[in-house]
Write an enzyme that holds these catalytic residues in place. Sequence first.
Site, short mmCIF file in Angstrom:
data_model
loop_
_atom_site.label_atom_id
_atom_site.label_comp_id
_atom_site.label_asym_id
_atom_site.label_seq_id
_atom_site.Cartn_x
_atom_site.Cartn_y
_atom_site.Cartn_z
N LYS A 173 -25.11 -6.11 13.19
CA LYS A 173 -26.46 -6.85 13.58
C LYS A 173 -26.56 -7.34 14.87
O LYS A 173 -26.15 -8.42 15.20
CB LYS A 173 -26.87 -7.80 12.26
CG LYS A 173 -28.63 -7.59 12.46
CD LYS A 173 -29.01 -9.16 12.10
CE LYS A 173 -29.15 -9.87 13.30
NZ LYS A 173 -30.04 -9.50 14.50
N GLU A 248 -17.54 -17.35 17.15
CA GLU A 248 -17.36 -17.58 18.73
C GLU A 248 -18.68 -18.24 19.16
O GLU A 248 -19.72 -17.42 18.92
CB GLU A 248 -17.36 -16.34 19.46
CG GLU A 248 -16.15 -15.44 19.02
CD GLU A 248 -14.83 -16.18 19.65
OE1 GLU A 248 -14.86 -17.11 20.63
OE2 GLU A 248 -13.67 -15.82 19.23
N CYS A 282 -21.70 -17.92 27.65
CA CYS A 282 -21.37 -18.98 26.88
C CYS A 282 -20.16 -19.90 27.84
O CYS A 282 -19.70 -21.05 27.44
CB CYS A 282 -20.62 -18.52 25.51
SG CYS A 282 -19.41 -17.30 25.92
N GLU A 384 -25.62 -27.66 24.89
CA GLU A 384 -25.77 -26.36 25.44
C GLU A 384 -27.51 -26.17 25.87
O GLU A 384 -28.28 -26.34 25.24
CB GLU A 384 -25.28 -25.51 24.62
CG GLU A 384 -25.09 -24.00 25.20
CD GLU A 384 -24.58 -23.00 24.27
OE1 GLU A 384 -25.10 -22.99 23.10
OE2 GLU A 384 -23.93 -22.02 24.97
P1 NDP Z 1 -27.92 -17.12 17.93
O1 NDP Z 1 -26.99 -17.97 17.05
O2 NDP Z 1 -29.66 -17.50 17.78
O3 NDP Z 1 -27.99 -15.68 17.35
C1 NDP Z 1 -26.81 -14.85 17.32
C2 NDP Z 1 -26.97 -13.64 16.36
O4 NDP Z 1 -26.89 -14.06 15.02
C3 NDP Z 1 -28.31 -12.95 16.64
O5 NDP Z 1 -27.85 -11.46 16.28
C4 NDP Z 1 -29.22 -13.41 15.50
O6 NDP Z 1 -30.06 -12.39 15.28
C5 NDP Z 1 -28.19 -13.80 14.36
N1 NDP Z 1 -28.73 -14.71 13.24
C6 NDP Z 1 -29.77 -15.51 13.45
N2 NDP Z 1 -29.65 -16.33 12.38
C7 NDP Z 1 -28.75 -15.57 11.43
C8 NDP Z 1 -28.31 -15.86 9.99
N3 NDP Z 1 -28.86 -16.73 9.33
N4 NDP Z 1 -27.37 -15.01 9.51
C9 NDP Z 1 -26.71 -14.09 10.31
N5 NDP Z 1 -27.04 -13.93 11.77
C10 NDP Z 1 -28.09 -14.67 12.07
O7 NDP Z 1 -27.60 -17.19 19.39
P2 NDP Z 1 -28.16 -16.50 20.42
O8 NDP Z 1 -28.52 -15.14 20.39
O9 NDP Z 1 -29.23 -17.49 20.94
O10 NDP Z 1 -26.98 -16.47 21.74
C11 NDP Z 1 -26.75 -17.42 22.39
C12 NDP Z 1 -25.74 -18.43 21.73
O11 NDP Z 1 -24.45 -17.69 21.58
C13 NDP Z 1 -25.33 -19.57 22.83
O12 NDP Z 1 -25.09 -20.89 21.98
C14 NDP Z 1 -23.82 -18.98 23.26
O13 NDP Z 1 -23.17 -19.98 23.68
C15 NDP Z 1 -23.17 -18.57 22.18
N6 NDP Z 1 -22.38 -17.42 22.65
C16 NDP Z 1 -21.02 -17.59 22.44
C17 NDP Z 1 -20.09 -16.74 22.89
C18 NDP Z 1 -18.77 -16.86 22.56
O14 NDP Z 1 -17.78 -16.15 23.00
N7 NDP Z 1 -18.16 -18.15 22.19
C19 NDP Z 1 -20.27 -15.53 23.94
C20 NDP Z 1 -21.66 -15.43 24.12
C21 NDP Z 1 -22.70 -16.31 23.60
P3 NDP Z 1 -31.54 -12.69 15.84
O15 NDP Z 1 -31.35 -12.81 17.48
O16 NDP Z 1 -32.29 -11.36 15.69
O17 NDP Z 1 -32.05 -13.89 15.47
#
Ligand code: NDP
Length: 480
Positions: A173, A248, A282, A384
């Site tokens: 997803k 992650e 991130c 963040e």
């Molecule tokens: P989110 O946590 O909002 O979303 C990440 C993914 O999870 C998206 O596909 C989102 O879908 C999905 N999602 C949201 N709610 C749910 C749920 N209840 N169950 C399952 N999946 C769900 O993060 P962002 O997309 O805003 O990304 C930014 C974040 O990611 C930052 O905090 C960043 O630091 C972190 N990140 C960490 C990395 C690492 O390697 N540690 C690397 C890159 C980013 P949808 O968008 O459709 O809501």
Amino acid sequence: MEKIKNYINGKLVESSSGNYIDNYNPASGKVYSLVPDSNEDDINAAVLAANTAFQSWSKTSKKYRSDLLMRLASKIEEYSEELIIAESRDNGKPEALARLVDIPRASENFRFFATAILHFSSELHDMDGKALNYTLREPIGVAACISPWNLPLYLLTWKIAPALAAGNTVVAKPSEVTPMTAYILSKICAEIDFPPGVLNIVHGIGSKIGDFLTGHEDTPIVSFTGGTQTGRHIAGIASPMFKKISLELGGKNPNIVFADANFDKAVTMAVKAGFSNQGQICLCGSRLFIQDEIYEKFKKALLEKVSKLKVGDPQDDGMDLGAVVSEEHMNKVLSKITQAKKIGGNILTGGNRKLIEGDLLNGYYIEPTVIENLPFDCEVNQEEIFGPVLTLIPFKDEEEVINMANSTKYGLSASIFTENISKGHRVAAAIKSGVVWINTWLLRDLRIPFGGMKQSGVGREGGFKSLQFFTEPKNVCIKI
Ligand code: NDP
């Protein structure tokens, strides 16, 4: 307007509801395509297809899987120009960045794990000749792979490549905010007759379909990259079901510059670490600690470089920064800047939305922003922001900077700049983060264990660690 489709059981299909969500181009603020608003039925169909395909895929030879993944990698290269344009249009990042980093890394992820699986060995423990233990590593089942919007295809493939190489099937997803390159990947899979059901991609709103995927009884593995809050929610669903989970999560990474650092290199890297991908990585070094002796000189050199950064049309190769990913995210970042001002933060440069005349007037651009005079423990320096915002924090000595660097709930990465190798080692050992760079930033070897400490994650990905995560060890003991 293009309608994106789900990819289920080898077919490109509409969501069962027939409903769509608008997909915005952040550079212009205009809707340019439609994303399926999937629901539980779509998740169920994808998991069923993946579960069925697992019966045969898990029994294929490593060489067969490796060859197929190599084929996907080559196809990504063949379609790279289309993918570069799509990634930039979906996310707002400069095309130049997608060309340099995102798309080459997506094909590299497939190549890397296609070859890694051929060299993946397991353990043997000899009990002084009386018995032998050997460990089988078996694929587990359907992996739920959930990825964020900041590096869409790069992070999606970082999960699905090892999952598939290890013999699992996948329901992925992608973020609903940046679905386009995942859709192109599914079209590529359809074009090369990738075995049906092995990879399934379901688009839709995370908070709506995520729980169905992570809580499905037939998804024993959950690999998630995204925010800490979402990670906590997913762990709350998957942990009581005893699933294998890799998280992650977010970071608030320190970039520490000692007075004895190579000055020019440290300035260049501080700018890169602060503003690459509009600060939406991130691993961005969003807290810049500078030792007292060089603080003013470093600040001046840094501001000189930041003031030269060009923000604008992502299609223009001369731009350093494009748009941030969405209007909502832009407003969140701007509100953090306002909050910083309210508590006495001094905005040294930037601080505002950038308006670009013409077609891109409604795009989500933010000026690269540098702020000083904020306490290290205020919210702006602890939470963040995930945007082009860098805070400067002076420090006296090693002890003080280690305490400040470790003060957040996160522990993803850190950079240390010093020409004193012993000091570099000492500070690296004291920093609580999963990844530490000395005299560089974001230098990635795909074999290393990658992940965060504290609330930046659970588990490690990368190299054989990913293959270990996506397999279940089984020990066999033979009495001799
Ligand atoms: P989110 O946590 O909002 O979303 C990440 C993914 O999870 C998206 O596909 C989102 O879908 C999905 N999602 C949201 N709610 C749910 C749920 N209840 N169950 C399952 N999946 C769900 O993060 P962002 O997309 O805003 O990304 C930014 C974040 O990611 C930052 O905090 C960043 O630091 C972190 N990140 C960490 C990395 C690492 O390697 N540690 C690397 C890159 C980013 P949808 O968008 O459709 O809501």
